[in-house]
Design a protein around this motif. Structure first.
Motif, PDB file in Angstrom:
ATOM      1  N   VAL A  22       0.826  -1.117  -0.351  1.00 50.87           N
ATOM      2  CA  VAL A  22       0.192   0.117  -0.226  1.00 50.87           C
ATOM      3  C   VAL A  22       1.198   1.162  -0.242  1.00 50.87           C
ATOM      4  O   VAL A  22       2.009   1.323   0.489  1.00 50.87           O
ATOM      5  CB  VAL A  22      -0.961  -0.144   1.126  1.00 50.87           C
ATOM      6  CG1 VAL A  22      -1.680   1.358   1.269  1.00 50.87           C
ATOM      7  CG2 VAL A  22      -1.938  -1.387   1.260  1.00 50.87           C
ATOM      8  N   ILE A  23       0.495   2.056  -0.611  1.00 48.36           N
ATOM      9  CA  ILE A  23       1.073   3.254  -1.120  1.00 48.36           C
ATOM     10  C   ILE A  23      -0.190   4.858  -1.383  1.00 48.36           C
ATOM     11  O   ILE A  23      -0.709   4.565  -1.491  1.00 48.36           O
ATOM     12  CB  ILE A  23       1.816   3.431  -2.484  1.00 48.36           C
ATOM     13  CG1 ILE A  23       2.901   2.762  -2.503  1.00 48.36           C
ATOM     14  CG2 ILE A  23       2.805   5.133  -2.645  1.00 48.36           C
ATOM     15  CD1 ILE A  23       3.339   2.729  -3.893  1.00 48.36           C
ATOM     16  N   THR A  42       4.839   1.507 -13.210  1.00 46.62           N
ATOM     17  CA  THR A  42       4.677   2.316 -13.125  1.00 46.62           C
ATOM     18  C   THR A  42       3.345   3.031 -12.940  1.00 46.62           C
ATOM     19  O   THR A  42       2.349   3.350 -14.002  1.00 46.62           O
ATOM     20  CB  THR A  42       5.075   3.295 -14.696  1.00 46.62           C
ATOM     21  OG1 THR A  42       6.611   2.320 -14.786  1.00 46.62           O
ATOM     22  CG2 THR A  42       5.817   4.665 -14.377  1.00 46.62           C
ATOM     23  N   ALA A  43       3.357   4.161 -11.875  1.00 48.36           N
ATOM     24  CA  ALA A  43       2.278   4.810 -11.959  1.00 48.36           C
ATOM     25  C   ALA A  43       2.624   6.253 -12.375  1.00 48.36           C
ATOM     26  O   ALA A  43       3.599   6.727 -11.657  1.00 48.36           O
ATOM     27  CB  ALA A  43       1.509   4.798 -10.038  1.00 48.36           C
ATOM     28  N   ILE A  44       2.104   6.910 -13.616  1.00 48.75           N
ATOM     29  CA  ILE A  44       1.593   8.275 -13.727  1.00 48.75           C
ATOM     30  C   ILE A  44       1.235   8.936 -13.306  1.00 48.75           C
ATOM     31  O   ILE A  44      -0.385   8.242 -13.343  1.00 48.75           O
ATOM     32  CB  ILE A  44       2.097   8.458 -15.446  1.00 48.75           C
ATOM     33  CG1 ILE A  44       2.554   7.345 -16.270  1.00 48.75           C
ATOM     34  CG2 ILE A  44       1.767   9.145 -15.221  1.00 48.75           C
ATOM     35  CD1 ILE A  44       2.450   7.074 -17.256  1.00 48.75           C
ATOM     36  N   LEU A  60       6.293   1.087  -8.773  1.00 52.39           N
ATOM     37  CA  LEU A  60       5.560  -0.087  -8.744  1.00 52.39           C
ATOM     38  C   LEU A  60       5.970  -1.192  -8.593  1.00 52.39           C
ATOM     39  O   LEU A  60       6.561  -1.541  -9.411  1.00 52.39           O
ATOM     40  CB  LEU A  60       3.875  -0.693  -8.444  1.00 52.39           C
ATOM     41  CG  LEU A  60       3.581   1.324  -8.771  1.00 52.39           C
ATOM     42  CD1 LEU A  60       2.011   1.565  -9.342  1.00 52.39           C
ATOM     43  CD2 LEU A  60       3.074   2.358  -7.071  1.00 52.39           C
ATOM     44  N   PRO A  61       5.801  -2.467  -6.983  1.00 56.19           N
ATOM     45  CA  PRO A  61       5.666  -3.772  -7.036  1.00 56.19           C
ATOM     46  C   PRO A  61       5.501  -3.796  -8.454  1.00 56.19           C
ATOM     47  O   PRO A  61       4.112  -3.381  -7.997  1.00 56.19           O
ATOM     48  CB  PRO A  61       5.833  -4.011  -5.583  1.00 56.19           C
ATOM     49  CG  PRO A  61       5.432  -2.476  -4.796  1.00 56.19           C
ATOM     50  CD  PRO A  61       5.000  -1.520  -5.505  1.00 56.19           C
ATOM     51  N   ILE A  78      -1.705  -2.566  -3.883  1.00 55.61           N
ATOM     52  CA  ILE A  78      -0.976  -3.942  -5.059  1.00 55.61           C
ATOM     53  C   ILE A  78      -0.571  -5.165  -4.473  1.00 55.61           C
ATOM     54  O   ILE A  78      -0.150  -5.275  -3.929  1.00 55.61           O
ATOM     55  CB  ILE A  78       0.392  -3.064  -5.594  1.00 55.61           C
ATOM     56  CG1 ILE A  78       0.730  -1.388  -6.284  1.00 55.61           C
ATOM     57  CG2 ILE A  78       1.052  -4.027  -6.729  1.00 55.61           C
ATOM     58  CD1 ILE A  78       1.212  -1.116  -4.841  1.00 55.61           C
ATOM     59  N   HIS A  79      -1.844  -5.670  -5.211  1.00 53.77           N
ATOM     60  CA  HIS A  79      -1.942  -7.490  -4.717  1.00 53.77           C
ATOM     61  C   HIS A  79      -1.049  -7.817  -5.178  1.00 53.77           C
ATOM     62  O   HIS A  79      -0.560  -8.082  -6.701  1.00 53.77           O
ATOM     63  CB  HIS A  79      -3.751  -7.019  -5.217  1.00 53.77           C
ATOM     64  CG  HIS A  79      -4.903  -6.730  -5.517  1.00 53.77           C
ATOM     65  ND1 HIS A  79      -5.001  -6.803  -4.094  1.00 53.77           N
ATOM     66  CD2 HIS A  79      -4.914  -5.528  -5.585  1.00 53.77           C
ATOM     67  CE1 HIS A  79      -5.522  -5.948  -4.191  1.00 53.77           C
ATOM     68  NE2 HIS A  79      -6.058  -5.140  -5.006  1.00 53.77           N
TER      69      HIS A  79
END
Length: 80
Positions: A22-23, A42-44, A60-61, A78-79
């Protein structure tokens, strides 16, 4: 848990649980002012406050991700 700040001193934290990462980031924006796209790992993040647009990318993982913005906090789960 990891904690870091951006140039504007807003905090983000990353937590690891058995089944997920969790971010959580204090963005102080509404869901209408922020758009998050997940492309691969990648999170944008694009923030549009009307007078300023900023874009941030971070890794991200691996795993399926859910995004939520509530009360000014961006949460990416992220699961594993």
């Amino acid at each position: 848990m990891q904690q870091f700040t951006g140039g504007d001193e807003r905090f983000a934290r990353r937590y690891e649980y058995e089944d997920s990462w969790v971010i959580a980031a204090d963005v102080a924006l509404t869901a209408d002012e922020i758009d998050v796209d997940i492309v691969g790992s990648t999170a944008i993040v694009v923030a549009d406050t009307g007078n300023r647009v900023t874009e941030t990318e971070f890794e991200l993982p691996e795993g399926d991700a859910d995004v939520e913005v509530r009360n000014g906090v961006l949460t990416i789960t992220i699961h594993k």
